[in-house]
Motif scaffolding. Structure first.
Motif, PDB file in Angstrom:
ATOM      1  N   GLU A 205     -13.614   7.247 -10.541  1.00 24.11           N
ATOM      2  CA  GLU A 205     -14.129   8.508 -11.227  1.00 24.11           C
ATOM      3  C   GLU A 205     -13.427   8.923 -12.337  1.00 24.11           C
ATOM      4  O   GLU A 205     -11.925   8.848 -12.211  1.00 24.11           O
ATOM      5  CB  GLU A 205     -14.050   9.473 -10.261  1.00 24.11           C
ATOM      6  N   HIS A 206     -13.833   9.006 -13.646  1.00 21.94           N
ATOM      7  CA  HIS A 206     -13.134   9.269 -14.772  1.00 21.94           C
ATOM      8  C   HIS A 206     -13.850  10.184 -15.662  1.00 21.94           C
ATOM      9  O   HIS A 206     -15.168   9.735 -15.891  1.00 21.94           O
ATOM     10  CB  HIS A 206     -12.380   8.046 -15.284  1.00 21.94           C
ATOM     11  N   GLY A 207     -13.481  11.236 -16.345  1.00 21.41           N
ATOM     12  CA  GLY A 207     -14.324  12.099 -17.254  1.00 21.41           C
ATOM     13  C   GLY A 207     -15.381  12.427 -16.622  1.00 21.41           C
ATOM     14  O   GLY A 207     -16.471  12.435 -17.362  1.00 21.41           O
ATOM     15  N   GLY A 208     -15.685  12.832 -15.488  1.00 23.01           N
ATOM     16  CA  GLY A 208     -16.924  13.369 -14.772  1.00 23.01           C
ATOM     17  C   GLY A 208     -17.953  12.262 -14.490  1.00 23.01           C
ATOM     18  O   GLY A 208     -19.170  12.452 -14.083  1.00 23.01           O
ATOM     19  N   GLN A 209     -17.485  11.029 -14.710  1.00 25.00           N
ATOM     20  CA  GLN A 209     -18.419   9.724 -14.405  1.00 25.00           C
ATOM     21  C   GLN A 209     -18.012   8.807 -13.108  1.00 25.00           C
ATOM     22  O   GLN A 209     -16.616   8.774 -12.887  1.00 25.00           O
ATOM     23  CB  GLN A 209     -18.684   9.010 -15.484  1.00 25.00           C
ATOM     24  N   ALA A 210     -18.921   8.388 -12.185  1.00 29.51           N
ATOM     25  CA  ALA A 210     -18.463   7.399 -11.526  1.00 29.51           C
ATOM     26  C   ALA A 210     -19.032   6.050 -12.050  1.00 29.51           C
ATOM     27  O   ALA A 210     -20.165   6.172 -12.460  1.00 29.51           O
ATOM     28  CB  ALA A 210     -19.073   7.678  -9.915  1.00 29.51           C
ATOM     29  N   ILE A 211     -17.978   5.134 -12.000  1.00 26.55           N
ATOM     30  CA  ILE A 211     -18.221   3.782 -12.285  1.00 26.55           C
ATOM     31  C   ILE A 211     -18.197   2.900 -11.062  1.00 26.55           C
ATOM     32  O   ILE A 211     -17.098   2.756 -10.771  1.00 26.55           O
ATOM     33  CB  ILE A 211     -17.324   3.692 -13.740  1.00 26.55           C
ATOM     34  N   ALA A 212     -19.196   1.950 -11.023  1.00 28.51           N
ATOM     35  CA  ALA A 212     -19.006   0.919  -9.929  1.00 28.51           C
ATOM     36  C   ALA A 212     -19.052  -0.380 -10.560  1.00 28.51           C
ATOM     37  O   ALA A 212     -19.415  -0.481 -11.853  1.00 28.51           O
ATOM     38  CB  ALA A 212     -20.248   1.068  -8.840  1.00 28.51           C
ATOM     39  N   GLU A 213     -18.996  -1.395  -9.951  1.00 33.19           N
ATOM     40  CA  GLU A 213     -19.065  -2.963 -10.151  1.00 33.19           C
ATOM     41  C   GLU A 213     -17.692  -3.123 -11.017  1.00 33.19           C
ATOM     42  O   GLU A 213     -17.264  -2.885 -11.701  1.00 33.19           O
ATOM     43  CB  GLU A 213     -20.137  -3.149 -11.163  1.00 33.19           C
ATOM     44  N   THR A 214     -16.948  -3.993 -10.381  1.00 36.06           N
ATOM     45  CA  THR A 214     -15.647  -4.375 -10.855  1.00 36.06           C
ATOM     46  C   THR A 214     -15.587  -4.809 -12.502  1.00 36.06           C
ATOM     47  O   THR A 214     -14.668  -4.558 -13.104  1.00 36.06           O
ATOM     48  CB  THR A 214     -14.899  -5.462  -9.948  1.00 36.06           C
ATOM     49  N   GLY A 215     -16.404  -5.601 -12.592  1.00 31.20           N
ATOM     50  CA  GLY A 215     -16.415  -6.058 -14.100  1.00 31.20           C
ATOM     51  C   GLY A 215     -16.682  -5.169 -15.199  1.00 31.20           C
ATOM     52  O   GLY A 215     -15.805  -4.895 -15.993  1.00 31.20           O
ATOM     53  N   ALA A 216     -17.543  -4.143 -14.745  1.00 27.87           N
ATOM     54  CA  ALA A 216     -17.735  -2.971 -15.615  1.00 27.87           C
ATOM     55  C   ALA A 216     -16.624  -2.024 -15.567  1.00 27.87           C
ATOM     56  O   ALA A 216     -16.137  -1.400 -16.614  1.00 27.87           O
ATOM     57  CB  ALA A 216     -18.992  -2.396 -14.908  1.00 27.87           C
ATOM     58  N   ILE A 217     -15.839  -1.860 -14.442  1.00 25.00           N
ATOM     59  CA  ILE A 217     -14.714  -0.859 -14.295  1.00 25.00           C
ATOM     60  C   ILE A 217     -13.549  -1.699 -15.092  1.00 25.00           C
ATOM     61  O   ILE A 217     -12.829  -1.022 -15.972  1.00 25.00           O
ATOM     62  CB  ILE A 217     -14.179  -0.982 -12.640  1.00 25.00           C
ATOM     63  N   VAL A 218     -13.317  -2.994 -14.943  1.00 24.51           N
ATOM     64  CA  VAL A 218     -12.099  -3.614 -15.723  1.00 24.51           C
ATOM     65  C   VAL A 218     -12.522  -3.370 -17.239  1.00 24.51           C
ATOM     66  O   VAL A 218     -11.705  -3.242 -18.244  1.00 24.51           O
ATOM     67  CB  VAL A 218     -12.131  -4.999 -15.614  1.00 24.51           C
ATOM     68  N   GLU A 219     -13.636  -3.498 -17.637  1.00 23.95           N
ATOM     69  CA  GLU A 219     -14.093  -3.665 -19.392  1.00 23.95           C
ATOM     70  C   GLU A 219     -13.834  -1.968 -19.641  1.00 23.95           C
ATOM     71  O   GLU A 219     -13.315  -1.813 -20.756  1.00 23.95           O
ATOM     72  CB  GLU A 219     -15.554  -3.990 -19.552  1.00 23.95           C
ATOM     73  N   TYR A 220     -14.129  -1.024 -18.798  1.00 24.66           N
ATOM     74  CA  TYR A 220     -14.104   0.351 -18.938  1.00 24.66           C
ATOM     75  C   TYR A 220     -12.505   0.900 -19.084  1.00 24.66           C
ATOM     76  O   TYR A 220     -11.927   1.407 -20.073  1.00 24.66           O
ATOM     77  CB  TYR A 220     -14.545   1.247 -17.997  1.00 24.66           C
ATOM     78  N   LEU A 221     -11.603   0.414 -18.312  1.00 27.39           N
ATOM     79  CA  LEU A 221     -10.140   0.516 -18.197  1.00 27.39           C
ATOM     80  C   LEU A 221      -9.493  -0.210 -19.382  1.00 27.39           C
ATOM     81  O   LEU A 221      -8.749   0.306 -19.954  1.00 27.39           O
ATOM     82  CB  LEU A 221      -9.658   0.093 -17.049  1.00 27.39           C
ATOM     83  N   VAL A 222      -9.970  -1.358 -19.557  1.00 34.15           N
ATOM     84  CA  VAL A 222      -9.513  -2.101 -20.980  1.00 34.15           C
ATOM     85  C   VAL A 222      -9.500  -1.194 -22.115  1.00 34.15           C
ATOM     86  O   VAL A 222      -8.783  -1.018 -23.169  1.00 34.15           O
ATOM     87  CB  VAL A 222      -9.952  -3.461 -21.049  1.00 34.15           C
ATOM     88  N   ALA A 223     -10.686  -0.783 -22.217  1.00 36.60           N
ATOM     89  CA  ALA A 223     -11.025   0.193 -23.408  1.00 36.60           C
ATOM     90  C   ALA A 223     -10.335   1.543 -23.351  1.00 36.60           C
ATOM     91  O   ALA A 223      -9.730   1.940 -24.511  1.00 36.60           O
ATOM     92  CB  ALA A 223     -12.642   0.360 -23.523  1.00 36.60           C
ATOM     93  N   LEU A 224     -10.086   1.948 -22.193  1.00 29.25           N
ATOM     94  CA  LEU A 224      -9.284   3.263 -22.049  1.00 29.25           C
ATOM     95  C   LEU A 224      -7.935   2.898 -22.346  1.00 29.25           C
ATOM     96  O   LEU A 224      -7.129   3.668 -22.813  1.00 29.25           O
ATOM     97  CB  LEU A 224      -9.538   3.675 -20.583  1.00 29.25           C
ATOM     98  N   GLY A 225      -7.538   1.762 -22.181  1.00 27.74           N
ATOM     99  CA  GLY A 225      -6.031   1.195 -22.322  1.00 27.74           C
ATOM    100  C   GLY A 225      -5.960   0.962 -23.934  1.00 27.74           C
ATOM    101  O   GLY A 225      -4.992  -0.005 -24.188  1.00 27.74           O
ATOM    102  N   ASP A 226      -6.908   1.171 -24.880  1.00 29.77           N
ATOM    103  CA  ASP A 226      -6.813   0.666 -26.194  1.00 29.77           C
ATOM    104  C   ASP A 226      -6.866  -0.579 -26.526  1.00 29.77           C
ATOM    105  O   ASP A 226      -6.240  -1.365 -27.409  1.00 29.77           O
ATOM    106  CB  ASP A 226      -5.545   1.205 -26.860  1.00 29.77           C
ATOM    107  N   GLY A 227      -7.532  -1.222 -25.538  1.00 28.17           N
ATOM    108  CA  GLY A 227      -7.771  -2.824 -25.608  1.00 28.17           C
ATOM    109  C   GLY A 227      -6.677  -3.676 -25.169  1.00 28.17           C
ATOM    110  O   GLY A 227      -6.948  -5.137 -25.066  1.00 28.17           O
TER     111      GLY A 227
END
Length: 208
Positions: A58-80
């Motif tokens: 959960e981040h920014g009011g959203q729930a995000i599932a699926e490991t690959g999607a989470i990984v891509e989201y976190l990489v973007a959150l970490g400025d690449g």
């Protein structure tokens, strides 16, 4: 803003904790235990996401599932950071292994786990299924013989994604038998400070 990780013991969600440690992002762990009889996730996870699976963040009011999607989201959150390398071929490998981990390697391993719990004919079916897994493990061994990390010369999120199926393969499918590069890669990831910090944060994890 802190990332909330809904973390199930002995599951894919351990990778999410590890990636967060590698990226240096703030997070909070909410732990869940498996049902001891069925080894399934508890019903409480359905309150977080309709599928009732882990990982979910959960981040920014959203729930995000699926490991690959989470990984891509976190990489973007970490400025690449730990994202696709700049070199085209390395970037293609990064995307390939990010999806190969769950799309191709994990399904036969999961099938073997299910078969291991089937009485009588389960063991016989496992033996017939092992060659299908060996095709994948031999492919991975050749890839790691060609370069130190899955996307190329540097550690990336693709290595984080590949960790769970390969750790599971060590436990379930003799992944390191005659495959020194897989064995060496697993030793390298287990030695990373962020990996060890994630283990401390997540609690017991049978595949480390």
């Amino acid at each position: 803003m802190t990332v909330i990780v809904h973390h199930l013991e002995n599951s894919r969600s351990q990778r999410v904790l590890w990636l967060l440690e590698e990226l240096g992002l703030p997070y909070e762990v909410r732990r869940y235990e498996r049902n001891k009889a069925t080894m399934l996730a508890p019903p409480e996870l359905r309150h977080v996401h309709p599928l009732g699976k882990s990982p979910v963040i959960e981040h920014g009011g959203q729930a995000i599932a699926e490991t690959g999607a989470i990984v891509e989201y976190l990489v973007a959150l970490g400025d690449g950071k730990l994202g696709a390398p700049g070199h085209r071929e390395d970037a293609l490998r990064w995307r390939h292994f990010l999806h190969y981990a769950e799309g191709s390697l994990m399904p036969p391993l999961f099938t073997k786990l299910v078969l291991s719990r089937v009485p009588l004919f389960g063991k016989m079916a496992q033996k017939k299924f092992q060659p299908m897994i060996d095709v994948h493990l031999d492919y991975v061994e050749r890839e790691l013989a060609a370069r130190p990390w899955f996307a190329g010369a540097e550690f990336t999120a693709a290595d984080v994604m590949m960790s769970f199926p390969l750790e599971a393969a060590v436990s379930r499918a003799n992944a390191t038998e005659g495959r020194p590069h897989i064995a060496g890669w697993i030793a390298k990831i287990h030695a990373r400070p962020a990996y060890r910090a994630a283990l401390a944060a997540g609690g017991p994890y049978a595949y480390a």
